[in-house]
Enzyme design. Structure first.
Site, PDB file in Angstrom:
ATOM      1  N   LYS A 219       0.758  -1.263   0.232  1.00  0.00           N
ATOM      2  CA  LYS A 219       0.086   0.241  -0.082  1.00  0.00           C
ATOM      3  C   LYS A 219       0.848   1.403   0.126  1.00  0.00           C
ATOM      4  O   LYS A 219       0.707   2.188  -1.097  1.00  0.00           O
ATOM      5  CB  LYS A 219      -1.358   0.100   1.226  1.00  0.00           C
ATOM      6  CG  LYS A 219      -1.702  -1.606   1.209  1.00  0.00           C
ATOM      7  CD  LYS A 219      -2.963  -1.478   2.333  1.00  0.00           C
ATOM      8  CE  LYS A 219      -1.965  -1.301   4.457  1.00  0.00           C
ATOM      9  NZ  LYS A 219      -1.424  -2.643   3.715  1.00  0.00           N
TER      10      LYS A 219
ATOM     11  N   ARG B  46     -10.023   0.538   8.596  1.00  0.00           N
ATOM     12  CA  ARG B  46      -9.441  -0.205   8.927  1.00  0.00           C
ATOM     13  C   ARG B  46     -10.488  -1.603   9.921  1.00  0.00           C
ATOM     14  O   ARG B  46     -10.063  -2.861  10.232  1.00  0.00           O
ATOM     15  CB  ARG B  46      -8.156  -0.747  10.370  1.00  0.00           C
ATOM     16  CG  ARG B  46      -6.452  -0.573   9.319  1.00  0.00           C
ATOM     17  CD  ARG B  46      -5.662  -0.974  10.456  1.00  0.00           C
ATOM     18  NE  ARG B  46      -4.594  -1.695   9.681  1.00  0.00           N
ATOM     19  CZ  ARG B  46      -2.995  -0.909   9.132  1.00  0.00           C
ATOM     20  NH1 ARG B  46      -3.167   0.411   9.298  1.00  0.00           N
ATOM     21  NH2 ARG B  46      -2.240  -1.255   9.602  1.00  0.00           N
TER      22      ARG B  46
ATOM     23  N   ARG C 280      11.676  -5.320   4.977  1.00  0.00           N
ATOM     24  CA  ARG C 280      11.662  -3.911   4.366  1.00  0.00           C
ATOM     25  C   ARG C 280      12.449  -2.596   4.839  1.00  0.00           C
ATOM     26  O   ARG C 280      12.991  -3.223   6.319  1.00  0.00           O
ATOM     27  CB  ARG C 280      10.027  -3.646   5.010  1.00  0.00           C
ATOM     28  CG  ARG C 280       9.283  -2.185   5.582  1.00  0.00           C
ATOM     29  CD  ARG C 280       8.072  -2.371   5.088  1.00  0.00           C
ATOM     30  NE  ARG C 280       7.322  -2.133   5.989  1.00  0.00           N
ATOM     31  CZ  ARG C 280       6.004  -2.124   6.414  1.00  0.00           C
ATOM     32  NH1 ARG C 280       5.914  -1.683   4.976  1.00  0.00           N
ATOM     33  NH2 ARG C 280       5.461  -2.594   7.666  1.00  0.00           N
TER      34      ARG C 280
ATOM     35  N   ARG D 213      11.010  -1.092  10.839  1.00  0.00           N
ATOM     36  CA  ARG D 213      10.195  -1.247  11.709  1.00  0.00           C
ATOM     37  C   ARG D 213      10.555  -2.101  12.496  1.00  0.00           C
ATOM     38  O   ARG D 213      10.237  -3.266  12.779  1.00  0.00           O
ATOM     39  CB  ARG D 213       8.638  -0.958  11.552  1.00  0.00           C
ATOM     40  CG  ARG D 213       8.349   0.463  10.708  1.00  0.00           C
ATOM     41  CD  ARG D 213       8.088   0.267  10.006  1.00  0.00           C
ATOM     42  NE  ARG D 213       6.316  -0.155   9.750  1.00  0.00           N
ATOM     43  CZ  ARG D 213       4.977   0.040   9.537  1.00  0.00           C
ATOM     44  NH1 ARG D 213       5.142   0.697   8.750  1.00  0.00           N
ATOM     45  NH2 ARG D 213       3.913  -1.013   9.860  1.00  0.00           N
TER      46      ARG D 213
ATOM     47  N   ARG E 145      -0.226  -9.257  13.657  1.00  0.00           N
ATOM     48  CA  ARG E 145      -1.384  -7.993  12.390  1.00  0.00           C
ATOM     49  C   ARG E 145      -1.501  -8.795  11.254  1.00  0.00           C
ATOM     50  O   ARG E 145      -2.837  -8.253  11.248  1.00  0.00           O
ATOM     51  CB  ARG E 145       0.023  -7.008  11.887  1.00  0.00           C
ATOM     52  CG  ARG E 145       0.559  -6.380  13.276  1.00  0.00           C
ATOM     53  CD  ARG E 145       2.007  -5.535  12.719  1.00  0.00           C
ATOM     54  NE  ARG E 145       2.043  -4.289  11.733  1.00  0.00           N
ATOM     55  CZ  ARG E 145       3.029  -5.051  10.201  1.00  0.00           C
ATOM     56  NH1 ARG E 145       4.655  -4.733  10.688  1.00  0.00           N
ATOM     57  NH2 ARG E 145       2.720  -4.269   9.747  1.00  0.00           N
TER      58      ARG E 145
HETATM   59  P1  ADP Z   1       2.123  -1.656   3.167  1.00  0.00           P
HETATM   60  O1  ADP Z   1       2.012  -0.108   3.022  1.00  0.00           O
HETATM   61  O2  ADP Z   1       0.743  -2.524   2.754  1.00  0.00           O
HETATM   62  O3  ADP Z   1       1.913  -2.489   4.081  1.00  0.00           O
HETATM   63  P2  ADP Z   1       4.241  -1.205   1.729  1.00  0.00           P
HETATM   64  O4  ADP Z   1       4.600  -0.564   0.641  1.00  0.00           O
HETATM   65  O5  ADP Z   1       6.027  -1.214   3.173  1.00  0.00           O
HETATM   66  O6  ADP Z   1       4.080  -2.148   1.864  1.00  0.00           O
HETATM   67  O7  ADP Z   1       5.059  -3.065   1.149  1.00  0.00           O
HETATM   68  C1  ADP Z   1       5.912  -4.288   2.257  1.00  0.00           C
HETATM   69  C2  ADP Z   1       7.774  -4.965   1.354  1.00  0.00           C
HETATM   70  O8  ADP Z   1       7.107  -5.421   0.350  1.00  0.00           O
HETATM   71  C3  ADP Z   1       8.471  -3.405   1.352  1.00  0.00           C
HETATM   72  O9  ADP Z   1       9.495  -4.166   1.456  1.00  0.00           O
HETATM   73  C4  ADP Z   1       8.183  -3.259   0.214  1.00  0.00           C
HETATM   74  O10 ADP Z   1       9.813  -2.834  -0.666  1.00  0.00           O
HETATM   75  C5  ADP Z   1       7.880  -4.591  -0.151  1.00  0.00           C
HETATM   76  N1  ADP Z   1       7.109  -4.446  -2.300  1.00  0.00           N
HETATM   77  C6  ADP Z   1       6.072  -3.687  -2.168  1.00  0.00           C
HETATM   78  N2  ADP Z   1       5.535  -4.306  -3.455  1.00  0.00           N
HETATM   79  C7  ADP Z   1       6.111  -5.091  -4.236  1.00  0.00           C
HETATM   80  C8  ADP Z   1       6.188  -5.769  -4.594  1.00  0.00           C
HETATM   81  N3  ADP Z   1       4.793  -6.123  -5.699  1.00  0.00           N
HETATM   82  N4  ADP Z   1       7.030  -6.877  -4.762  1.00  0.00           N
HETATM   83  C9  ADP Z   1       8.150  -7.519  -4.402  1.00  0.00           C
HETATM   84  N5  ADP Z   1       8.285  -6.487  -2.944  1.00  0.00           N
HETATM   85  C10 ADP Z   1       7.273  -5.872  -3.001  1.00  0.00           C
HETATM   86  P1  AMP Z   2       1.174   0.583   9.043  1.00  0.00           P
HETATM   87  O1  AMP Z   2       2.013   1.290   8.819  1.00  0.00           O
HETATM   88  O2  AMP Z   2      -0.472   1.203   8.346  1.00  0.00           O
HETATM   89  O3  AMP Z   2       1.142  -0.902   8.703  1.00  0.00           O
HETATM   90  O4  AMP Z   2       0.352   0.747  10.951  1.00  0.00           O
HETATM   91  C1  AMP Z   2       1.385   0.115  11.809  1.00  0.00           C
HETATM   92  C2  AMP Z   2       0.408   0.198  12.781  1.00  0.00           C
HETATM   93  O5  AMP Z   2      -0.309   1.887  13.397  1.00  0.00           O
HETATM   94  C3  AMP Z   2      -1.050  -0.714  13.077  1.00  0.00           C
HETATM   95  O6  AMP Z   2      -0.406  -2.285  13.616  1.00  0.00           O
HETATM   96  C4  AMP Z   2      -1.461  -0.319  14.068  1.00  0.00           C
HETATM   97  O7  AMP Z   2      -0.602  -0.800  15.637  1.00  0.00           O
HETATM   98  C5  AMP Z   2      -1.449   1.651  14.227  1.00  0.00           C
HETATM   99  N1  AMP Z   2      -2.368   2.152  12.527  1.00  0.00           N
HETATM  100  C6  AMP Z   2      -2.389   2.561  11.476  1.00  0.00           C
HETATM  101  N2  AMP Z   2      -3.736   2.656  11.088  1.00  0.00           N
HETATM  102  C7  AMP Z   2      -4.781   2.422  11.824  1.00  0.00           C
HETATM  103  C8  AMP Z   2      -5.795   2.651  11.098  1.00  0.00           C
HETATM  104  N3  AMP Z   2      -6.507   3.081  10.870  1.00  0.00           N
HETATM  105  N4  AMP Z   2      -7.062   2.062  13.445  1.00  0.00           N
HETATM  106  C9  AMP Z   2      -5.922   1.478  14.313  1.00  0.00           C
HETATM  107  N5  AMP Z   2      -4.535   1.548  14.466  1.00  0.00           N
HETATM  108  C10 AMP Z   2      -3.623   1.662  12.818  1.00  0.00           C
END
Ligand code: ADP
Ligand code: AMP
Length: 219
Positions: free
Chosen positions: A15, A90, A129, A162, A173
């Site tokens: 995302k 969420r 990541r 992270r 999660r």
């Molecule tokens: P989210 O925001 O949904 O938690 P991220 O955008 O942070 O996910 O992506 C999670 C990890 O996967 C990151 O390390 C990113 O570089 C990698 N990633 C994202 N999209 C792809 C893809 N299409 N193929 C392989 N790795 C990906």
């Molecule tokens: P993310 O960066 O989207 O992976 O979110 C990291 C963490 O932030 C999650 O595991 C939750 O603890 C908190 N968080 C982010 N967005 C929300 C949401 N919309 N509602 C509740 N908790 C959230």
């Protein structure tokens, strides 16, 4: 009319990666609830300290706090043209609150791309990541490495891993996503807003498919 797009998908689906590119292409603000919590944590605000207790366990921050935070953020002048929401809503209560908020801002959710990735892939994605300290740009040690290890290509800031990307927290999660967030798939399907994209394809292919779905929805 302002345009609002909601990105759905489990943690690690891509995302944030997609939101950075798509929000720039569309000229919309990228609003990531997780990034706002992390900024607050860095600044040691009361909100940040409260959020941390939930984030470290992989649990959701309570709805009332999260909804108030996003409502406030969406009403800022830089969201006048709309926003690309990443990580919010969420829960069903957050989705209902978002609909109400957008009515008061003169808009509505126009498209909900669901980035579909199966759980087995997510652990590997999140354990590799690397996130940038300054603006939350994301990299992957294998799938999307930075040009120079440990440094963000875009703003030169430090990359870090992270705390909640450790496998045990990731597992929690994913469970929380299945139990509390996955019901939103049906919520948006019923409104005919959901478009599923296969998130296991290369990053650029996912971007292309999401852009084409979004363009159709907001034309
Ligand atoms: P989210 O925001 O949904 O938690 P991220 O955008 O942070 O996910 O992506 C999670 C990890 O996967 C990151 O390390 C990113 O570089 C990698 N990633 C994202 N999209 C792809 C893809 N299409 N193929 C392989 N790795 C990906
Ligand atoms: P993310 O960066 O989207 O992976 O979110 C990291 C963490 O932030 C999650 O595991 C939750 O603890 C908190 N968080 C982010 N967005 C929300 C949401 N919309 N509602 C509740 N908790 C959230």
């Amino acid at each position: 009319m302002p345009e609002y797009i909601v990105l759905l998908g489990p943690p690690g689906a891509g995302k944030g990666t997609q939101a950075k590119v798509i929000s720039e292409t569309l000229g919309l603000m990228h609003i990531s609830s997780g990034d706002i919590f992390r900024e607050n944590l860095k600044a040691q605000t009361e909100l940040g300290k409260l959020a941390q207790t939930y984030m470290n366990k992989g649990e959701l921050v309570p709805d009332d706090v999260t909804i108030a935070m996003i409502k406030d953020r969406l009403s800022k002048p830089d969201c006048e043209k709309g926003a690309l929401l990443d990580g919010f809503p969420r829960t069903p209560a957050q989705a209902v609150a978002l609909d109400e908020t957008l009515v008061s801002l003169g808009g509505k959710v126009q498209c909900v791309p669901l980035i579909a990735v199966e759980p087995e892939v997510l652990i590997e994605r999140l354990s590799g990541r690397w996130s940038c300290r300054a603006q939350g740009h994301v990299y992957h040690s294998k799938y999307n490495p930075p040009k120079q290890a440990g440094i963000c290509d875009i703003d030169g800031s430090e990359l870090y891993q992270r705390e909640d990307d450790q496998p045990a927290t990731v597992e929690r999660r994913i469970k929380v996503y299945v139990e509390q967030t996955a019901p939103l798939i049906e919520y948006y399907q019923k409104k005919q807003l959901l478009v599923e994209v296969d998130g296991t394809q290369p990053i650029e292919v996912v971007t292309e498919q999401m852009m084409s779905a979004i363009k159709k929805a907001i034309k």
